[in-house]
Design a protein around this motif. Sequence first.
Motif, PDB file in Angstrom:
ATOM      1  N   PHE A   1      21.985  44.818  52.005  1.00 34.12           N
ATOM      2  CA  PHE A   1      23.245  44.139  52.321  1.00 34.12           C
ATOM      3  C   PHE A   1      23.206  42.681  51.861  1.00 34.12           C
ATOM      4  CE2 PHE A   1      24.304  47.879  54.324  1.00 34.12           C
ATOM      5  CZ  PHE A   1      25.461  47.819  55.077  1.00 34.12           C
ATOM      6  N   TYR A   2      22.045  42.028  51.989  1.00 37.16           N
ATOM      7  CA  TYR A   2      21.967  40.624  51.590  1.00 37.16           C
ATOM      8  C   TYR A   2      22.206  40.458  50.093  1.00 37.16           C
ATOM      9  CZ  TYR A   2      19.962  36.183  50.203  1.00 37.16           C
ATOM     10  OH  TYR A   2      19.777  34.952  49.630  1.00 37.16           O
ATOM     11  N   PHE A   3      21.442  41.187  49.283  1.00 37.31           N
ATOM     12  CA  PHE A   3      21.574  41.007  47.831  1.00 37.31           C
ATOM     13  C   PHE A   3      22.901  41.554  47.319  1.00 37.31           C
ATOM     14  CE2 PHE A   3      16.918  40.787  48.304  1.00 37.31           C
ATOM     15  CZ  PHE A   3      16.686  39.592  47.625  1.00 37.31           C
ATOM     16  N   ALA A   4      23.417  42.627  47.928  1.00 35.47           N
ATOM     17  CA  ALA A   4      24.715  43.149  47.491  1.00 35.47           C
ATOM     18  C   ALA A   4      25.830  42.164  47.839  1.00 35.47           C
ATOM     19  CB  ALA A   4      24.972  44.504  48.134  1.00 35.47           C
ATOM     20  N   THR A   5      25.787  41.611  49.045  1.00 31.30           N
ATOM     21  CA  THR A   5      26.834  40.668  49.450  1.00 31.30           C
ATOM     22  C   THR A   5      26.743  39.373  48.654  1.00 31.30           C
ATOM     23  OG1 THR A   5      26.725  41.585  51.678  1.00 31.30           O
ATOM     24  CG2 THR A   5      27.863  39.488  51.418  1.00 31.30           C
ATOM     25  N   ARG A   6      25.531  38.870  48.447  1.00 23.28           N
ATOM     26  CA  ARG A   6      25.371  37.598  47.741  1.00 23.28           C
ATOM     27  C   ARG A   6      25.660  37.727  46.249  1.00 23.28           C
ATOM     28  NH1 ARG A   6      23.600  32.720  48.999  1.00 23.28           N
ATOM     29  NH2 ARG A   6      22.498  31.440  47.454  1.00 23.28           N
ATOM     30  N   SER A   7      25.385  38.904  45.670  1.00 27.94           N
ATOM     31  CA  SER A   7      25.573  39.079  44.224  1.00 27.94           C
ATOM     32  C   SER A   7      26.950  39.624  43.867  1.00 27.94           C
ATOM     33  CB  SER A   7      24.499  40.033  43.663  1.00 27.94           C
ATOM     34  OG  SER A   7      23.209  39.540  43.945  1.00 27.94           O
ATOM     35  N   VAL A   8      27.577  40.385  44.775  1.00 33.06           N
ATOM     36  CA  VAL A   8      28.835  41.042  44.437  1.00 33.06           C
ATOM     37  C   VAL A   8      29.991  40.525  45.297  1.00 33.06           C
ATOM     38  CG1 VAL A   8      30.028  43.268  44.282  1.00 33.06           C
ATOM     39  CG2 VAL A   8      27.599  43.117  43.687  1.00 33.06           C
ATOM     40  N   VAL A   9      29.822  40.580  46.599  1.00 35.53           N
ATOM     41  CA  VAL A   9      30.923  40.248  47.496  1.00 35.53           C
ATOM     42  C   VAL A   9      31.252  38.757  47.443  1.00 35.53           C
ATOM     43  CG1 VAL A   9      31.693  40.281  49.891  1.00 35.53           C
ATOM     44  CG2 VAL A   9      30.360  42.190  48.985  1.00 35.53           C
ATOM     45  N   LYS A  10      30.226  37.905  47.465  1.00 31.54           N
ATOM     46  CA  LYS A  10      30.489  36.459  47.472  1.00 31.54           C
ATOM     47  C   LYS A  10      31.185  35.994  46.188  1.00 31.54           C
ATOM     48  CE  LYS A  10      28.260  32.000  48.289  1.00 31.54           C
ATOM     49  NZ  LYS A  10      28.906  31.348  47.135  1.00 31.54           N
ATOM     50  N   PRO A  11      30.712  36.370  44.963  1.00 33.90           N
ATOM     51  CA  PRO A  11      31.474  35.966  43.762  1.00 33.90           C
ATOM     52  C   PRO A  11      32.896  36.510  43.738  1.00 33.90           C
ATOM     53  CG  PRO A  11      29.260  36.646  43.161  1.00 33.90           C
ATOM     54  CD  PRO A  11      29.446  37.017  44.592  1.00 33.90           C
ATOM     55  N   PHE A  12      33.060  37.735  44.221  1.00 27.97           N
ATOM     56  CA  PHE A  12      34.401  38.312  44.262  1.00 27.97           C
ATOM     57  C   PHE A  12      35.301  37.534  45.226  1.00 27.97           C
ATOM     58  CE2 PHE A  12      37.350  41.489  46.118  1.00 27.97           C
ATOM     59  CZ  PHE A  12      38.090  41.766  44.976  1.00 27.97           C
ATOM     60  N   ALA A  13      34.778  37.184  46.396  1.00 29.82           N
ATOM     61  CA  ALA A  13      35.566  36.415  47.357  1.00 29.82           C
ATOM     62  C   ALA A  13      35.858  35.012  46.832  1.00 29.82           C
ATOM     63  CB  ALA A  13      34.821  36.340  48.690  1.00 29.82           C
ATOM     64  N   ASP A  14      34.899  34.403  46.135  1.00 31.65           N
ATOM     65  CA  ASP A  14      35.140  33.071  45.572  1.00 31.65           C
ATOM     66  C   ASP A  14      36.198  33.115  44.473  1.00 31.65           C
ATOM     67  OD1 ASP A  14      33.244  32.076  47.276  1.00 31.65           O
ATOM     68  OD2 ASP A  14      31.617  32.077  45.792  1.00 31.65           O
ATOM     69  N   ALA A  15      36.177  34.181  43.673  1.00 25.94           N
ATOM     70  CA  ALA A  15      37.196  34.310  42.624  1.00 25.94           C
ATOM     71  C   ALA A  15      38.581  34.511  43.231  1.00 25.94           C
ATOM     72  CB  ALA A  15      36.843  35.476  41.698  1.00 25.94           C
ATOM     73  N   LEU A  16      38.667  35.292  44.276  1.00 26.00           N
ATOM     74  CA  LEU A  16      39.957  35.481  44.934  1.00 26.00           C
ATOM     75  C   LEU A  16      40.445  34.175  45.554  1.00 26.00           C
ATOM     76  CD1 LEU A  16      39.526  38.934  46.735  1.00 26.00           C
ATOM     77  CD2 LEU A  16      40.775  38.449  44.620  1.00 26.00           C
ATOM     78  N   ALA A  17      39.527  33.414  46.158  1.00 24.72           N
ATOM     79  CA  ALA A  17      39.930  32.146  46.759  1.00 24.72           C
ATOM     80  C   ALA A  17      40.359  31.152  45.703  1.00 24.72           C
ATOM     81  CB  ALA A  17      38.765  31.582  47.579  1.00 24.72           C
ATOM     82  N   ALA A  18      39.703  31.162  44.524  1.00 25.39           N
ATOM     83  CA  ALA A  18      40.099  30.238  43.459  1.00 25.39           C
ATOM     84  C   ALA A  18      41.482  30.560  42.921  1.00 25.39           C
ATOM     85  CB  ALA A  18      39.060  30.277  42.344  1.00 25.39           C
ATOM     86  N   GLU A  19      41.820  31.842  42.887  1.00 28.11           N
ATOM     87  CA  GLU A  19      43.138  32.248  42.433  1.00 28.11           C
ATOM     88  C   GLU A  19      44.167  32.269  43.550  1.00 28.11           C
ATOM     89  OE1 GLU A  19      43.973  32.732  39.355  1.00 28.11           O
ATOM     90  OE2 GLU A  19      41.951  32.486  38.555  1.00 28.11           O
ATOM     91  N   GLN A  20      43.739  31.821  44.751  1.00 27.97           N
ATOM     92  CA  GLN A  20      44.606  31.799  45.926  1.00 27.97           C
ATOM     93  C   GLN A  20      45.194  33.171  46.236  1.00 27.97           C
ATOM     94  OE1 GLN A  20      47.568  28.755  45.442  1.00 27.97           O
ATOM     95  NE2 GLN A  20      46.069  27.085  45.548  1.00 27.97           N
ATOM     96  N   VAL A  21      44.303  34.171  46.133  1.00 33.21           N
ATOM     97  CA  VAL A  21      44.656  35.539  46.491  1.00 33.21           C
ATOM     98  C   VAL A  21      43.933  35.854  47.788  1.00 33.21           C
ATOM     99  CG1 VAL A  21      44.578  37.968  45.856  1.00 33.21           C
ATOM    100  CG2 VAL A  21      44.967  36.194  44.095  1.00 33.21           C
ATOM    101  N   PHE A  22      44.669  36.205  48.800  1.00 33.87           N
ATOM    102  CA  PHE A  22      44.091  36.455  50.122  1.00 33.87           C
ATOM    103  C   PHE A  22      44.315  37.918  50.491  1.00 33.87           C
ATOM    104  CE2 PHE A  22      45.429  32.009  49.978  1.00 33.87           C
ATOM    105  CZ  PHE A  22      44.225  31.368  50.267  1.00 33.87           C
ATOM    106  N   ILE A  23      43.280  38.542  50.926  1.00 36.56           N
ATOM    107  CA  ILE A  23      43.345  39.962  51.297  1.00 36.56           C
ATOM    108  C   ILE A  23      43.366  40.080  52.818  1.00 36.56           C
ATOM    109  CG2 ILE A  23      42.159  42.197  51.161  1.00 36.56           C
ATOM    110  CD1 ILE A  23      40.960  41.327  48.545  1.00 36.56           C
TER     111      ILE A  23
END
Length: 479
Positions: A457-479
């Motif tokens: 969970f740590y490496f999956a969240t840090r490598s996949v979920v966190k970049p995805f969430a940061d990209a959504l936040a940069a584009e001001q897309v909120f889920i």
Amino acid sequence: MSESGSDLDATEHTALMDGHIAEARPDRELAERIARKRKTKSDNQRSYGSVEQIEGGPSGASIAQQPRVPAAPVEPQIEELELKYGARHVIKLFVPVTLCMLVVVATISSINFYSVKDVYLAYTPFHEESPYASTKVWNALANSMILLCVIALMTVLLIVLYKKKCYKTIHGWLILSSLILLFLFSYLYIEEALIAYNIPMDYITLGFVLWNFGVMGMIVIHWKGPLRLQQAYLIFIAALMALVFIKYLPEWTTWAVLAVISIWDLVAVLTPKGPLRILVETAQERNEPIFPALIYSSTVMYCMAAASPAPGAAGERELRPLQPHGTVEGEGRDGTEAGGGEAGFDAAWRERRDEGAAPRRLRVDSAPPRYVTRLDPPHAPPHAPDLDEEKGVKLGLGDFIFYSVLVGKASSYGDWNTTLACFVAILIGLCLTLLLLAILKKALPALPISITFGLIFYFATRSVVKPFADALAAEQVFI
């Protein structure tokens, strides 16, 4: 016995009472009346006892059978009790594990002292200062193997001392470790907490608080004390050790140690010659609890040193009769004790007896005896202690430490999504471990499943979920 109708009614009435069995009449008419009344009862009503006629015996002989409980209603009740007991196990483990991880996460988030890498343990000579990832990987693996060898050596030494019954040496070792944790590392923790929260305190007050805190901890851990207080100290000690590992282990070595220690836990518990398995089996053979300083228990668990019996005692305790009238100094000519009297009768009573006082007669009624039966649970023997007091949840403090190391290390990067993911993964792994424990019914390691899930969970969240969430936040897309 009289054959009157009143006797028949009385005998029948006592034979049908719940929880009572009386002497049965051999009359066929009475037996048929009792059988008809019992047939009218509902099938799901519990039978508390029965009376059967002995074949080939005298006319009045009978056997009072033990209470019989139908198998069909009992099995669902046992399964329900096991499910409830297992659910209590899960809750009783979730609470302390969660508290320990919360203490570590709160400390890491508020005190910068445990996130700064300036000093390392002596068991980690490679400090991962190279900029190349390959060098850091083998440095981390080398450090983890060295630390694993130290842990394995200490565990084997503990097993040898326990097998040789060197209890005083083990107690001294554990007491010294507790002194270091409760005084030295607690002083560092309190000092850094006071600095972080800008709380003024003089050294005299600090010394007074630290002395009372440490002495109370030594008493409740190694001797006696309230259960909740003992559990609180064990949780705090596990949190302190987790903070020490996070502080003094290099960056990549921490993750390598978590992976290696999980494999070691698997080998040490499940293999036939595993040291932890030998420790558990030896404690079960001797019917002794494992030392409270190493185990978190949900019930009171005091470790008492085994005293060697006197020569010729054959390991049994001597039971001495009570002497309410003084110690026995000799026996009289009639065989009675000089100090205790004749079965408790004093000298004045014997004098009145010898003077020729009118004897008292004891009248014995010839009423038929009545026997009372008690229905005990089918899964527990008579006079068995409470399951919650006898059995209890026990988890090694090492499991608390490495659970908290994983979650605390994840929280040191400031990503709460990763921290929560690791927290949930550890609890899921703990649930699966308890489920396997209920199925296999033998000692199981608590680290492999939880740590494996936590690392994934740590490496999956840090490598996949966190970049995805940061990209959504940069584009001001909120889920």
